[in-house]
Design a protein around this motif. Sequence first.
Motif, PDB file in Angstrom:
ATOM      1  N   ALA A   8       7.088   3.317  -0.372  1.00  0.00           N
ATOM      2  CA  ALA A   8       6.142   2.211  -0.283  1.00  0.00           C
ATOM      3  C   ALA A   8       6.797   0.986   0.346  1.00  0.00           C
ATOM      4  O   ALA A   8       6.179   0.278   1.147  1.00  0.00           O
ATOM      5  CB  ALA A   8       5.604   1.870  -1.661  1.00  0.00           C
ATOM      6  N   LYS A   9       8.053   0.742  -0.004  1.00  0.00           N
ATOM      7  CA  LYS A   9       8.788  -0.401   0.551  1.00  0.00           C
ATOM      8  C   LYS A   9       8.980  -0.226   2.055  1.00  0.00           C
ATOM      9  O   LYS A   9       8.781  -1.175   2.830  1.00  0.00           O
ATOM     10  CB  LYS A   9      10.134  -0.532  -0.140  1.00  0.00           C
ATOM     11  CG  LYS A   9      10.940  -1.729   0.278  1.00  0.00           C
ATOM     12  CD  LYS A   9      12.235  -1.812  -0.504  1.00  0.00           C
ATOM     13  CE  LYS A   9      13.058  -2.996  -0.050  1.00  0.00           C
ATOM     14  NZ  LYS A   9      14.343  -3.059  -0.770  1.00  0.00           N
ATOM     15  N   SER A  47       5.636  -0.622   3.873  1.00  0.00           N
ATOM     16  CA  SER A  47       5.136  -1.997   3.893  1.00  0.00           C
ATOM     17  C   SER A  47       5.758  -2.812   5.030  1.00  0.00           C
ATOM     18  O   SER A  47       5.224  -3.857   5.419  1.00  0.00           O
ATOM     19  CB  SER A  47       5.407  -2.677   2.554  1.00  0.00           C
ATOM     20  OG  SER A  47       6.797  -2.880   2.382  1.00  0.00           O
ATOM     21  N   SER A  94       3.258  -2.772  10.214  1.00  0.00           N
ATOM     22  CA  SER A  94       1.930  -3.401  10.170  1.00  0.00           C
ATOM     23  C   SER A  94       0.937  -2.570  10.946  1.00  0.00           C
ATOM     24  O   SER A  94       1.284  -1.944  11.955  1.00  0.00           O
ATOM     25  CB  SER A  94       1.987  -4.825  10.752  1.00  0.00           C
ATOM     26  OG  SER A  94       2.363  -4.756  12.112  1.00  0.00           O
TER      27      SER A  94
END
Length: 68
Positions: A59-60, A63, A66
């Motif tokens: 997830a990191k 993120s 974009s």
Amino acid sequence: MKKRKKGEDKMTTLTLGEIETRVKRNSSARKQTIDNFTSKIKKKNLNKGRVRPKDPIEAKILSMFSKK
């Protein structure tokens, strides 16, 4: 489709028109199979999108990117 002559080094080439006609012919010949397959998928009521939960590290990393 251009056929190779014996001893010729060139590859067989297909034109875009030949590919399109082959796709139309194959899809019409296998229409019943395609319809059966799509109906089986629709009957399963599958969830769309991501089903597996994201790992915190994953997830990191995701993120950081974009959506455009």
